[in-house]
Design a protein around this motif. Sequence first.
Motif, PDB file in Angstrom:
ATOM      1  N   GLU A 109       2.951  18.514  -1.786  1.00 38.66           N
ATOM      2  CA  GLU A 109       1.811  19.426  -1.934  1.00 38.66           C
ATOM      3  C   GLU A 109       0.585  18.485  -1.410  1.00 38.66           C
ATOM      4  OE1 GLU A 109      -0.614  22.276  -4.246  1.00 38.66           O
ATOM      5  OE2 GLU A 109       0.962  21.044  -4.890  1.00 38.66           O
ATOM      6  N   LEU A 110      -0.187  19.094  -0.072  1.00 41.90           N
ATOM      7  CA  LEU A 110      -1.117  18.606   0.578  1.00 41.90           C
ATOM      8  C   LEU A 110      -2.666  19.061   0.004  1.00 41.90           C
ATOM      9  CD1 LEU A 110       0.542  18.391   4.021  1.00 41.90           C
ATOM     10  CD2 LEU A 110       0.465  16.106   2.281  1.00 41.90           C
ATOM     11  N   THR A 111      -2.856  18.321  -1.273  1.00 44.57           N
ATOM     12  CA  THR A 111      -3.674  19.277  -2.053  1.00 44.57           C
ATOM     13  C   THR A 111      -5.115  19.173  -1.638  1.00 44.57           C
ATOM     14  OG1 THR A 111      -3.970  16.994  -3.149  1.00 44.57           O
ATOM     15  CG2 THR A 111      -2.921  19.106  -4.272  1.00 44.57           C
ATOM     16  N   GLY A 112      -5.567  18.053  -0.499  1.00 46.07           N
ATOM     17  CA  GLY A 112      -6.606  17.949   0.748  1.00 46.07           C
ATOM     18  C   GLY A 112      -6.643  18.498   2.093  1.00 46.07           C
ATOM     19  N   GLY A 113      -5.764  19.563   2.240  1.00 41.55           N
ATOM     20  CA  GLY A 113      -5.690  20.412   3.249  1.00 41.55           C
ATOM     21  C   GLY A 113      -5.015  19.445   4.732  1.00 41.55           C
ATOM     22  N   VAL A 114      -4.868  19.855   5.857  1.00 41.87           N
ATOM     23  CA  VAL A 114      -4.378  19.045   6.648  1.00 41.87           C
ATOM     24  C   VAL A 114      -4.936  18.731   7.984  1.00 41.87           C
ATOM     25  CG1 VAL A 114      -2.161  20.763   6.776  1.00 41.87           C
ATOM     26  CG2 VAL A 114      -4.336  21.357   7.502  1.00 41.87           C
ATOM     27  N   GLY A 115      -6.440  18.359   7.000  1.00 43.42           N
ATOM     28  CA  GLY A 115      -7.586  18.124   8.491  1.00 43.42           C
ATOM     29  C   GLY A 115      -6.958  15.703   8.183  1.00 43.42           C
ATOM     30  N   THR A 116      -6.470  15.391   7.768  1.00 45.64           N
ATOM     31  CA  THR A 116      -6.276  14.191   7.304  1.00 45.64           C
ATOM     32  C   THR A 116      -4.967  14.080   6.523  1.00 45.64           C
ATOM     33  OG1 THR A 116      -8.438  13.230   7.608  1.00 45.64           O
ATOM     34  CG2 THR A 116      -6.648  11.848   6.596  1.00 45.64           C
ATOM     35  N   LEU A 117      -3.889  13.784   7.706  1.00 46.82           N
ATOM     36  CA  LEU A 117      -2.151  13.598   6.812  1.00 46.82           C
ATOM     37  C   LEU A 117      -2.119  12.108   6.705  1.00 46.82           C
ATOM     38  CD1 LEU A 117      -0.420  16.175   9.839  1.00 46.82           C
ATOM     39  CD2 LEU A 117      -0.858  17.115   7.064  1.00 46.82           C
ATOM     40  N   GLU A 118      -1.547  11.931   5.341  1.00 44.42           N
ATOM     41  CA  GLU A 118      -1.078  10.987   5.027  1.00 44.42           C
ATOM     42  C   GLU A 118       0.285  10.513   4.811  1.00 44.42           C
ATOM     43  OE1 GLU A 118      -2.929   9.348   1.004  1.00 44.42           O
ATOM     44  OE2 GLU A 118      -5.100   9.666   1.719  1.00 44.42           O
ATOM     45  N   LEU A 119       0.704  10.265   6.172  1.00 45.12           N
ATOM     46  CA  LEU A 119       2.120   9.634   6.278  1.00 45.12           C
ATOM     47  C   LEU A 119       3.163   8.910   5.511  1.00 45.12           C
ATOM     48  CD1 LEU A 119       1.288   9.775  10.008  1.00 45.12           C
ATOM     49  CD2 LEU A 119       1.845  12.189   9.077  1.00 45.12           C
ATOM     50  N   GLU A 120       4.091   8.812   5.216  1.00 46.42           N
ATOM     51  CA  GLU A 120       4.956   8.166   4.565  1.00 46.42           C
ATOM     52  C   GLU A 120       4.470   6.327   5.013  1.00 46.42           C
ATOM     53  OE1 GLU A 120       9.825   7.842   4.750  1.00 46.42           O
ATOM     54  OE2 GLU A 120       9.009   9.554   4.727  1.00 46.42           O
ATOM     55  N   ARG A 121       4.651   6.147   4.097  1.00 49.75           N
ATOM     56  CA  ARG A 121       4.257   4.526   4.498  1.00 49.75           C
ATOM     57  C   ARG A 121       5.905   3.713   4.872  1.00 49.75           C
ATOM     58  NH1 ARG A 121       0.405   3.732  -0.908  1.00 49.75           N
ATOM     59  NH2 ARG A 121      -1.155   4.980  -0.800  1.00 49.75           N
ATOM     60  N   VAL A 122       5.217   2.389   5.721  1.00 52.18           N
ATOM     61  CA  VAL A 122       6.225   2.403   6.076  1.00 52.18           C
ATOM     62  C   VAL A 122       5.926   0.691   5.510  1.00 52.18           C
ATOM     63  CG1 VAL A 122       7.444   0.918   8.358  1.00 52.18           C
ATOM     64  CG2 VAL A 122       7.112   3.504   8.074  1.00 52.18           C
ATOM     65  N   ALA A 123       7.258  -0.126   5.791  1.00 50.61           N
ATOM     66  CA  ALA A 123       6.559  -1.976   5.297  1.00 50.61           C
ATOM     67  C   ALA A 123       8.402  -2.730   5.685  1.00 50.61           C
ATOM     68  CB  ALA A 123       6.974  -2.093   3.548  1.00 50.61           C
ATOM     69  N   TRP A 124       7.583  -3.752   6.273  1.00 52.36           N
ATOM     70  CA  TRP A 124       7.831  -4.171   7.085  1.00 52.36           C
ATOM     71  C   TRP A 124       8.185  -5.995   6.724  1.00 52.36           C
ATOM     72  CZ3 TRP A 124       4.408  -2.421  10.793  1.00 52.36           C
ATOM     73  CH2 TRP A 124       5.324  -0.837  12.048  1.00 52.36           C
ATOM     74  N   THR A 125       9.321  -7.096   6.471  1.00 52.60           N
ATOM     75  CA  THR A 125       9.588  -8.047   5.920  1.00 52.60           C
ATOM     76  C   THR A 125       9.189  -9.120   7.048  1.00 52.60           C
ATOM     77  OG1 THR A 125      10.368  -7.462   3.871  1.00 52.60           O
ATOM     78  CG2 THR A 125      10.780  -9.703   4.456  1.00 52.60           C
ATOM     79  N   LEU A 126       8.960 -10.280   6.722  1.00 49.59           N
ATOM     80  CA  LEU A 126       8.950 -11.044   8.128  1.00 49.59           C
ATOM     81  C   LEU A 126       9.678 -12.467   7.625  1.00 49.59           C
ATOM     82  CD1 LEU A 126       4.932 -11.432   9.028  1.00 49.59           C
ATOM     83  CD2 LEU A 126       6.109 -10.060  10.000  1.00 49.59           C
ATOM     84  N   ASP A 127      10.363 -12.706   8.530  1.00 47.22           N
ATOM     85  CA  ASP A 127      11.200 -13.535   8.718  1.00 47.22           C
ATOM     86  C   ASP A 127      10.832 -14.927   8.210  1.00 47.22           C
ATOM     87  OD1 ASP A 127      12.914 -11.757   9.968  1.00 47.22           O
ATOM     88  OD2 ASP A 127      12.445 -13.196  12.123  1.00 47.22           O
ATOM     89  N   ALA A 128       9.763 -15.650   8.277  1.00 47.63           N
ATOM     90  CA  ALA A 128       8.956 -16.411   7.339  1.00 47.63           C
ATOM     91  C   ALA A 128       7.124 -15.737   7.647  1.00 47.63           C
ATOM     92  CB  ALA A 128       9.056 -17.570   8.257  1.00 47.63           C
ATOM     93  N   LYS A 129       7.183 -16.674   6.401  1.00 47.11           N
ATOM     94  CA  LYS A 129       5.862 -16.450   6.206  1.00 47.11           C
ATOM     95  C   LYS A 129       4.684 -16.787   7.319  1.00 47.11           C
ATOM     96  CE  LYS A 129       2.162 -17.351   1.766  1.00 47.11           C
ATOM     97  NZ  LYS A 129       1.959 -18.021   0.989  1.00 47.11           N
ATOM     98  N   PRO A 130       3.479 -15.976   7.556  1.00 52.51           N
ATOM     99  CA  PRO A 130       3.493 -16.566   8.772  1.00 52.51           C
ATOM    100  C   PRO A 130       1.492 -17.453   8.221  1.00 52.51           C
ATOM    101  CG  PRO A 130       2.265 -14.014   7.479  1.00 52.51           C
ATOM    102  CD  PRO A 130       3.476 -14.674   7.086  1.00 52.51           C
ATOM    103  N   GLU A 131       1.343 -18.462   9.581  1.00 51.76           N
ATOM    104  CA  GLU A 131       0.942 -19.591   8.975  1.00 51.76           C
ATOM    105  C   GLU A 131      -0.378 -19.238   9.107  1.00 51.76           C
ATOM    106  OE1 GLU A 131       0.663 -22.344  12.214  1.00 51.76           O
ATOM    107  OE2 GLU A 131       2.769 -22.296  11.976  1.00 51.76           O
ATOM    108  N   ALA A 132      -2.186 -19.987   9.154  1.00 52.07           N
ATOM    109  CA  ALA A 132      -2.507 -18.927   8.359  1.00 52.07           C
ATOM    110  C   ALA A 132      -3.835 -19.037  10.002  1.00 52.07           C
ATOM    111  CB  ALA A 132      -3.838 -20.469   7.717  1.00 52.07           C
ATOM    112  N   GLY A 133      -3.584 -18.759  11.331  1.00 53.91           N
ATOM    113  CA  GLY A 133      -4.036 -18.676  11.496  1.00 53.91           C
ATOM    114  C   GLY A 133      -3.373 -17.695  12.871  1.00 53.91           C
ATOM    115  N   GLU A 134      -2.199 -16.448  12.207  1.00 53.12           N
ATOM    116  CA  GLU A 134      -1.191 -15.356  12.799  1.00 53.12           C
ATOM    117  C   GLU A 134      -1.865 -14.606  12.357  1.00 53.12           C
ATOM    118  OE1 GLU A 134       2.939 -16.329  13.942  1.00 53.12           O
ATOM    119  OE2 GLU A 134       2.250 -16.984  11.721  1.00 53.12           O
ATOM    120  N   HIS A 135      -2.345 -13.462  13.831  1.00 48.55           N
ATOM    121  CA  HIS A 135      -2.963 -11.682  13.783  1.00 48.55           C
ATOM    122  C   HIS A 135      -1.759 -11.245  14.196  1.00 48.55           C
ATOM    123  CE1 HIS A 135      -6.989 -14.399  12.475  1.00 48.55           C
ATOM    124  NE2 HIS A 135      -6.559 -14.549  13.863  1.00 48.55           N
TER     125      HIS A 135
END
Length: 197
Positions: A109-135
């Motif tokens: 149920e969308l209790t807040g209406g349909v002005g902003t639809l919060e869509l299904e979340r997605v998660a990815w797992t990277l192959d390696a832990k990123p370095e500090a300077g990676e964006h």
Amino acid sequence: MGRHATESRHGAALVVAAGLLASGAHAEEASAACTATLSGKRVMVRPEARAFISPELDRLVRLGLAGKLEVELTLWRRRSFWFDAHLDSARVTQVLAFTRDGYRLDGRELTGGVGTLELERVAWTLDAKPEAGEHFVVQVEVRLQVVTAASLGRMARWLTQGEASSSGTPVLGSLLRTVAEDLARQATGRCDVSRQP
């Protein structure tokens, strides 16, 4: 009577299609956005669709048609002085429907209406832990389709009682495709991936 009735039904189909096409002219601009965070090797993305339900689409969904939301998310690694590197993609399809209790997105149920639809979340797992300077950046593309050209074609055949006519059929088919595209909303957005402390 046969030819006059057929022309009348073709005229009725054109009027219905033109009315649907004209009604979408003043809709608010749809937009897509997202929030993305990086924790360790895991990237979590929460996409949103804003102003996707125009008054015309609202009327159609309230009449019982379901809206199909197609969400495509793409994860990129930023590279200075070069093209960004594609890391991963995900595609999610969700159904927007209206019940007597209100709007529902995949049964939620969308209790807040349909002005902003919060869509299904997605998660990815990277192959390696990123370095500090990676964006990283996430691109989100959202498309909402309530009425398809095929369903409009079925409606036109019903209005014309399935009678084929050599004149007007290509024009009607083209008009129905145009109306279906007009009743689809789409938007693209991007967000930087922020690191959790």
